[in-house]
Design a protein around this motif. Sequence first.
Motif, PDB file in Angstrom:
ATOM      1  N   TRP B  18     -45.468 -11.369 -55.277  1.00  0.00           N
ATOM      2  CA  TRP B  18     -45.269 -12.779 -55.617  1.00  0.00           C
ATOM      3  C   TRP B  18     -44.090 -13.382 -54.861  1.00  0.00           C
ATOM      4  O   TRP B  18     -44.201 -14.469 -54.312  1.00  0.00           O
ATOM      5  CB  TRP B  18     -45.050 -12.952 -57.131  1.00  0.00           C
ATOM      6  CG  TRP B  18     -46.192 -12.441 -57.962  1.00  0.00           C
ATOM      7  CD1 TRP B  18     -46.317 -11.192 -58.511  1.00  0.00           C
ATOM      8  CD2 TRP B  18     -47.391 -13.139 -58.328  1.00  0.00           C
ATOM      9  NE1 TRP B  18     -47.498 -11.087 -59.191  1.00  0.00           N
ATOM     10  CE2 TRP B  18     -48.188 -12.268 -59.107  1.00  0.00           C
ATOM     11  CE3 TRP B  18     -47.869 -14.439 -58.093  1.00  0.00           C
ATOM     12  CZ2 TRP B  18     -49.422 -12.643 -59.640  1.00  0.00           C
ATOM     13  CZ3 TRP B  18     -49.100 -14.818 -58.627  1.00  0.00           C
ATOM     14  CH2 TRP B  18     -49.866 -13.911 -59.393  1.00  0.00           C
ATOM     15  N   ASP B  55     -48.299   0.126 -66.882  1.00  0.00           N
ATOM     16  CA  ASP B  55     -48.617  -0.762 -68.000  1.00  0.00           C
ATOM     17  C   ASP B  55     -47.843  -2.071 -67.832  1.00  0.00           C
ATOM     18  O   ASP B  55     -46.681  -2.171 -68.214  1.00  0.00           O
ATOM     19  CB  ASP B  55     -48.228  -0.062 -69.309  1.00  0.00           C
ATOM     20  CG  ASP B  55     -48.632  -0.862 -70.532  1.00  0.00           C
ATOM     21  OD1 ASP B  55     -48.892  -2.072 -70.396  1.00  0.00           O
ATOM     22  OD2 ASP B  55     -48.687  -0.270 -71.621  1.00  0.00           O
ATOM     23  N   SER B  56     -48.516  -3.072 -67.259  1.00  0.00           N
ATOM     24  CA  SER B  56     -47.779  -4.286 -66.909  1.00  0.00           C
ATOM     25  C   SER B  56     -47.325  -5.058 -68.142  1.00  0.00           C
ATOM     26  O   SER B  56     -46.289  -5.700 -68.117  1.00  0.00           O
ATOM     27  CB  SER B  56     -48.599  -5.163 -65.973  1.00  0.00           C
ATOM     28  OG  SER B  56     -49.596  -5.845 -66.684  1.00  0.00           O
ATOM     29  N   MET B  60     -43.455  -5.988 -68.853  1.00  0.00           N
ATOM     30  CA  MET B  60     -43.087  -7.393 -68.986  1.00  0.00           C
ATOM     31  C   MET B  60     -42.338  -7.646 -70.294  1.00  0.00           C
ATOM     32  O   MET B  60     -41.406  -8.437 -70.331  1.00  0.00           O
ATOM     33  CB  MET B  60     -44.347  -8.269 -68.898  1.00  0.00           C
ATOM     34  CG  MET B  60     -44.049  -9.743 -68.752  1.00  0.00           C
ATOM     35  SD  MET B  60     -42.906 -10.136 -67.415  1.00  0.00           S
ATOM     36  CE  MET B  60     -44.035 -10.633 -66.137  1.00  0.00           C
ATOM     37  N   VAL B  84     -38.488  -9.360 -61.069  1.00  0.00           N
ATOM     38  CA  VAL B  84     -39.723  -8.765 -61.587  1.00  0.00           C
ATOM     39  C   VAL B  84     -40.857  -9.148 -60.643  1.00  0.00           C
ATOM     40  O   VAL B  84     -40.883 -10.259 -60.113  1.00  0.00           O
ATOM     41  CB  VAL B  84     -40.018  -9.220 -63.043  1.00  0.00           C
ATOM     42  CG1 VAL B  84     -40.090 -10.727 -63.157  1.00  0.00           C
ATOM     43  CG2 VAL B  84     -41.322  -8.605 -63.555  1.00  0.00           C
ATOM     44  N   ASP B  85     -41.773  -8.213 -60.409  1.00  0.00           N
ATOM     45  CA  ASP B  85     -42.851  -8.480 -59.459  1.00  0.00           C
ATOM     46  C   ASP B  85     -43.941  -7.408 -59.565  1.00  0.00           C
ATOM     47  O   ASP B  85     -43.851  -6.496 -60.392  1.00  0.00           O
ATOM     48  CB  ASP B  85     -42.289  -8.498 -58.034  1.00  0.00           C
ATOM     49  CG  ASP B  85     -42.976  -9.560 -57.182  1.00  0.00           C
ATOM     50  OD1 ASP B  85     -44.201  -9.690 -57.284  1.00  0.00           O
ATOM     51  OD2 ASP B  85     -42.274 -10.247 -56.424  1.00  0.00           O
ATOM     52  N   ASP B  86     -44.964  -7.549 -58.716  1.00  0.00           N
ATOM     53  CA  ASP B  86     -46.017  -6.525 -58.618  1.00  0.00           C
ATOM     54  C   ASP B  86     -45.986  -5.960 -57.203  1.00  0.00           C
ATOM     55  O   ASP B  86     -45.754  -6.699 -56.247  1.00  0.00           O
ATOM     56  CB  ASP B  86     -47.399  -7.148 -58.851  1.00  0.00           C
ATOM     57  CG  ASP B  86     -47.589  -7.627 -60.284  1.00  0.00           C
ATOM     58  OD1 ASP B  86     -46.997  -6.999 -61.190  1.00  0.00           O
ATOM     59  OD2 ASP B  86     -48.302  -8.618 -60.502  1.00  0.00           O
TER      60      ASP B  86
END
Lengths: 245, 306
Positions: B18, B55-56, B60, B84-86
């Motif tokens: 992101w 486990d997003s 989060m 925070v990101d993927d």
Amino acid sequence: MKPGRLKQILLLTDGCSNHGEDPIAVAALARNQGVTVNVIGVLDDRQHSKPQGLDEIESIAEAGGGISQIVYQKSLSQTVQMVTRQAMTQTIQGVVNKELQEILGKDQTIEELPLDKRAEVVEVVDDLGETCDLEVLVLVDTSASMNHKLPTVKDALYDLSLSLNARTGSNQFCVYVFPDTKKTIKKMIDWTPELEKIHGIFSKISSGGYTPTGPALKEALYAFTEKPFFHSMQDGVDPYEETGL
Amino acid sequence: MKKQGFNLYPGSYVRGKWSGHGYIIEKELGSGACGTVFLSRNAKGEKCALKIGSDSSRLMLEVNMLKKFGKVQGVKLGPSFVDVDDWVDPSRQTFPFYVMEYIEGAALRSFLKGKSREWVGICALQLLSDLEHLHRAGYAFGDLKTDNLLMVDSRVRLIDVGGVTQFGRAIKEYTEFYDRGYWGLGSRKADPSYDLFAVSMIMLEMAYPGRFEKGVKPSRTLMNKLTASTLLKPYQKMIIQCWEGKYLHASEMKHSLSLVLMKRTMSPPPSRRKKKQQQGSEKVELVTFSILSVLFLGVSIFSFWI
């Protein structure tokens, strides 16, 4: 937002089914009826290698939309409550994902959401897990090899009730054992909000030599659907429906 | 547990899908139920801690907690939140991650090694002060245990806020040894005394590093272990009161604990022998000083002469 009611079967066993219909098929049916099936395989503390046939445990839970775990007796308590909670979250996430897809289109799940939206949605899921009502039917395999593990199972069930009753939502538990010569499964405790009075419940059990996991699961499912519970009748076909956002 | 499925090694590069922010993995710091924490460096080369998992939702929730409790009422409680990101790995699999401040410190047990025994009490006192702030905001820490503590500059720091739970809700993460429910001494509903019990168990663990199991009579086991420990003798009364649920707030337990600590520092009268030794060492210092002065004088005179 009115939280819904979740239904789970928690199967505690230590081996492979060897009698009657396919437990995996029954688990799939249960899932279809809105009942999640979780399975915990209980090993002896001294057991070193995984006994054969425990793959079935994973397949049953998968078909039943639930979670499976194979554990040693000493970590049974913590596992039972963790599996139950995880399965609750999983079910709620499933419902939320369905809603998201209806609103935002295909491929929109919580994991795919932009970070700021995700941060909000996970709080909603967490809230639902805390406030929803829960019904757990515990199904204990009492075949010969499980016999000496039953005191640990009793402790774990008490512990489960301790964990879940700390939540804001209400809970209902009942306990069945199998095999039973007459009716496949035998009711040990009827629906109750607390599992404190389970003292000595496993003392009068005569253990059989076979493991009819499939038929037992099916009876458990019937016990769920036939439950003359004052409010469960209004739930409709899909008990998760009212968990809508 | 579920396999986490990512392959990260020292030198691996994790780039957020992101924001595009990238991090270079340096080494693994530890792994828990929902992820692995790596020491890593950001684009500027600064150290940070990166937690990655599968486990997003759970990650989060932790991020939400970090943002909320990095600082409560101006007091730093956990590590501060960074990013925070993927991350999409080379096989197109997505793994959620977040980045926080890297806290460099010592584990409580290695910090206490070789220190006088009042440090057990002092650390507990520091912990209670932090809890007091958190409790005032209406939250319990939840999964309070030595693994979640680090000593930084002789001050205890909480490093994992994943278990922080609003008062009145169910504790979701716990470790049996520190959990009052496991010992049959109360519920798993988050309230101030849930954390206070865990503090008492951290103190017990200092006396029994291998921990111990509850046995047939959990409360009897606890009492036996407590009374058998000389390390915990000064704190015995306070710990028992904690187990009896006498302390409803961190401030009350803190008060009892400071009474014990203040008493200990004032009570032992210095014995004569010790005094003599002290005087002796003072003498040695004096003699050394004189010799050094004479030497210095000698050198000065010598150089002056030349």
